[in-house]
Scaffold this active site. Sequence first.
Site, mmCIF file in Angstrom:
data_model
loop_
_atom_site.group_PDB
_atom_site.id
_atom_site.type_symbol
_atom_site.label_atom_id
_atom_site.label_comp_id
_atom_site.label_asym_id
_atom_site.label_seq_id
_atom_site.Cartn_x
_atom_site.Cartn_y
_atom_site.Cartn_z
ATOM 1 N N GLY A 1 73.341 76.609 23.480
ATOM 2 C CA GLY A 1 73.371 75.798 24.690
ATOM 3 C C GLY A 1 74.350 76.333 25.718
ATOM 4 O O GLY A 1 74.635 77.535 25.767
ATOM 5 N N GLY B 1 77.629 76.179 26.048
ATOM 6 C CA GLY B 1 78.802 76.892 25.533
ATOM 7 C C GLY B 1 78.428 78.283 25.071
ATOM 8 O O GLY B 1 79.102 79.279 25.385
ATOM 9 N N ASP C 1 69.637 68.146 23.954
ATOM 10 C CA ASP C 1 70.053 67.313 25.090
ATOM 11 C C ASP C 1 69.289 67.649 26.367
ATOM 12 O O ASP C 1 69.305 66.875 27.318
ATOM 13 C CB ASP C 1 71.561 67.480 25.356
ATOM 14 C CG ASP C 1 72.419 66.878 24.259
ATOM 15 O OD1 ASP C 1 71.844 66.291 23.324
ATOM 16 O OD2 ASP C 1 73.657 66.999 24.328
ATOM 17 N N LEU D 1 67.593 63.148 14.432
ATOM 18 C CA LEU D 1 66.833 63.594 15.607
ATOM 19 C C LEU D 1 66.692 65.105 15.675
ATOM 20 O O LEU D 1 65.754 65.626 16.265
ATOM 21 C CB LEU D 1 67.563 63.147 16.887
ATOM 22 C CG LEU D 1 67.033 61.923 17.620
ATOM 23 C CD1 LEU D 1 67.000 60.726 16.707
ATOM 24 C CD2 LEU D 1 67.867 61.633 18.857
HETATM 25 N N1 LIG Z 1 83.348 78.720 27.889
HETATM 26 C C1 LIG Z 1 83.094 79.409 26.767
HETATM 27 N N2 LIG Z 1 83.311 80.737 26.718
HETATM 28 C C2 LIG Z 1 83.052 81.448 25.592
HETATM 29 N N3 LIG Z 1 82.536 80.897 24.479
HETATM 30 C C3 LIG Z 1 82.277 79.590 24.470
HETATM 31 C C4 LIG Z 1 82.542 78.765 25.603
HETATM 32 N N4 LIG Z 1 82.182 77.499 25.306
HETATM 33 C C5 LIG Z 1 81.726 77.528 24.035
HETATM 34 N N5 LIG Z 1 81.781 78.766 23.535
HETATM 35 C C6 LIG Z 1 81.366 79.178 22.189
HETATM 36 O O1 LIG Z 1 79.949 79.050 22.077
HETATM 37 C C7 LIG Z 1 79.598 78.545 20.805
HETATM 38 C C8 LIG Z 1 78.728 77.328 20.930
HETATM 39 O O2 LIG Z 1 79.315 76.373 21.817
HETATM 40 P P1 LIG Z 1 79.023 74.810 21.675
HETATM 41 O O3 LIG Z 1 79.546 74.137 22.877
HETATM 42 O O4 LIG Z 1 79.496 74.325 20.359
HETATM 43 O O5 LIG Z 1 77.441 74.709 21.589
HETATM 44 P P2 LIG Z 1 76.316 74.910 22.693
HETATM 45 O O6 LIG Z 1 76.143 76.336 22.905
HETATM 46 O O7 LIG Z 1 75.142 74.253 22.070
HETATM 47 O O8 LIG Z 1 76.802 74.207 23.921
HETATM 48 C C9 LIG Z 1 80.890 78.310 20.050
HETATM 49 O O9 LIG Z 1 81.084 79.363 19.148
HETATM 50 C C10 LIG Z 1 81.934 78.265 21.128
HETATM 51 O O10 LIG Z 1 83.184 78.742 20.675
HETATM 52 O O1 LIG Z 2 78.164 66.754 15.459
HETATM 53 P P1 LIG Z 2 77.935 67.995 16.231
HETATM 54 O O2 LIG Z 2 77.347 69.081 15.454
HETATM 55 O O3 LIG Z 2 79.143 68.415 16.984
HETATM 56 O O4 LIG Z 2 76.815 67.660 17.305
HETATM 57 C C1 LIG Z 2 76.832 66.595 18.196
HETATM 58 C C2 LIG Z 2 76.272 67.011 19.526
HETATM 59 O O5 LIG Z 2 75.182 67.882 19.408
HETATM 60 C C3 LIG Z 2 74.200 67.609 20.389
HETATM 61 O O6 LIG Z 2 73.057 67.137 19.753
HETATM 62 C C4 LIG Z 2 73.803 68.821 21.167
HETATM 63 O O7 LIG Z 2 74.897 69.576 21.456
HETATM 64 P P2 LIG Z 2 74.774 71.145 21.625
HETATM 65 O O8 LIG Z 2 73.730 71.356 22.670
HETATM 66 O O9 LIG Z 2 76.127 71.557 22.054
HETATM 67 O O10 LIG Z 2 74.361 71.722 20.314
HETATM 68 C C5 LIG Z 2 74.828 66.507 21.246
HETATM 69 O O11 LIG Z 2 73.882 65.606 21.704
HETATM 70 C C6 LIG Z 2 75.793 65.872 20.314
HETATM 71 O O12 LIG Z 2 76.856 65.280 20.989
HETATM 72 MG MG LIG Z 3 77.660 72.615 24.458
#
Ligand SMILES: Nc1ncnc2c1ncn2[C@@H]1O[C@H](COP(=O)(O)OP(=O)(O)O)[C@@H](O)[C@H]1O
Ligand SMILES: O=P(O)(O)OC[C@H]1O[C@](O)(COP(=O)(O)O)[C@@H](O)[C@@H]1O
Ligand SMILES: [Mg+2]
Length: 525
Positions: free
Chosen positions: A266, A268, A297, A450
């Site tokens: 996603g 991050g 999401d 979900l």
């Molecule tokens: N701003 C950022 N810069 C570099 N890496 C990031 C950043 N934000 C999140 N990450 C890394 O990306 C990975 C996934 O982020 P996370 O927020 O948990 O999930 P998602 O990609 O679903 O949003 C993690 O390993 C996290 O450390």
């Molecule tokens: O318990 P976890 O693994 O941190 O996930 C909870 C979060 O994951 C989600 O389903 C999706 O988040 P990501 O897109 O960062 O994976 C959010 O709706 C929820 O807050």
């Molecule tokens: Mg995220």
Amino acid sequence: MAVAPMDCGAGSISLGHKVLCRFGVPNSSRLRWVGYDRKQRTDQLIARAVSVDRTQLDFSNPDWKTQFQEDFDKRFSLPHLTDVIDVEPRPTTFSLKSRAPLENANGTMQGSWNGYVNDDDRALLKVIKFASPTSAGADCIDPDCSWVEQWVHRAGPRKQIYFEPQYVKAGIVSCGGLCPGLNDVIRQIVLTLEKYGVKNIVGIQHGFRGFFEDHLSEVPLSRHVVQNINLAGGSFLGVSRGGANISDIVDSIQARRLDMLFVLGGNGTHAGANAIHDECRKRKLQVSIVCVPKTIDNDILLMDKTFGFDTAVEAAQRAINSAYIEAHSAFHGIGLVKLMGRSSGFITMHASLSSGQVDICLIPEVPFTVDGPNGVLRHLEHLIETKGFALVCVAEGAGQEYFQKSNATDASGNMVLSDIGVHLQQKIKSHFKDIGVHSDVKYIDPTYMLRAVRANASDAILCTVLGQNAVHGAFAGFSGITTGVCNTHNVYLPIPEVIKSTRFIDPNSRMWHRCLTSTGQPDFH
Ligand SMILES: Nc1ncnc2c1ncn2[C@@H]1O[C@H](COP(=O)(O)OP(=O)(O)O)[C@@H](O)[C@H]1O
Ligand SMILES: O=P(O)(O)OC[C@H]1O[C@](O)(COP(=O)(O)O)[C@@H](O)[C@@H]1O
Ligand SMILES: [Mg+2]
């Protein structure tokens, strides 16, 4: 639908009767109006959700559109390996006609039709011409809401590629939380790489951690290995949050001699992938970093929808239906369902629309009051009086203003949310007790049910398309890109453009209005 003026916390700016809220990634310069005053409605609608910094444009200049478009084309141009290194293209090995040789003896392509995407093909990002900034969901650039064409790059296989498939080593990594369809994407990436002729394909285990945690070894991948993985939910490679040390990851990419890295995740993950791409560029590595957006999401900018979202909405139906049955059968029953959605209410809105039984839908984008004459509790009283039961659906990120701010974050830096479901359950129970009216509250929190499921049919198709296009993008020599669907067309987008902020539901959009029409709920303020 009026949105109550509100305090959006740190970063919000009060301007007389307006409140300007800063949403999205920290330090983002993009601002979004969420509070409003009716007198200022037009201004607010123009400023809301506009994907351009309007302060940079002088609309009295007759050339402003040209300037805007030039800037847009620059922003949406796709980073390419040849921007920083010398690498020659060669004819593709991805053949759509498996029984005919692709080239003539002299090396030229056969026939005029070839089924490849031309690098100059484009898809339109915005397809509605809004006559006025006050039109529902209007997304305008200038005060007149002029029509400006915004073109983005079409995804798909190119005639020329920038890697010799037999020498390519490709890696796949899935990061963040689970999402239905991860295995479908992994599988399609492997199948498509093999179609090009790649033999060395590996999976990196448990997200970015797999790059530097010694006990997490590479998983060799092939058609044989991934053949049936789409039949189960989860991620064949595992996922994780946190652990994104960019320099270490790029060291590891070099040590493993990866030429392509497919990153599933996603917001991050995209930020991480973009930082990896930047570091690879700095080191002048011939490595393509290509993302596939993953999040139930559905909160990634510019895309029609992300894979797994449809499946999550479908999975939510069981919880909503159970809550409905419980509420309907009980005396003065109130069903309450909390659904995922950290910052955006897409799952909750779509699940409510789909169910048709929800009376109150609460999402993070639309502030609501619980107490008072216009609050949720008063409306629940009304529903109990008039129809005898009620059903509430709330997104996990909704109503966070009711809790004391905590700075707690998860391993990735995402804010840990307070439990709005439990809070509402307690408020409803004590309210009905206080007013001496019987109520029977049934709370359902289906959370991980979900997303720990297998992709449904439409998501499986979406995953197939995205997985294939990711591979085509890497072979075409692009890096620092992601692939998605814009207005039903498949496109490539530079990563920075999709992570400028989280994607939110527009409270002035037709879809939110449709949801309100369906639930019949009033404004809760
Ligand atoms: N701003 C950022 N810069 C570099 N890496 C990031 C950043 N934000 C999140 N990450 C890394 O990306 C990975 C996934 O982020 P996370 O927020 O948990 O999930 P998602 O990609 O679903 O949003 C993690 O390993 C996290 O450390
Ligand atoms: O318990 P976890 O693994 O941190 O996930 C909870 C979060 O994951 C989600 O389903 C999706 O988040 P990501 O897109 O960062 O994976 C959010 O709706 C929820 O807050
Ligand atoms: Mg995220």
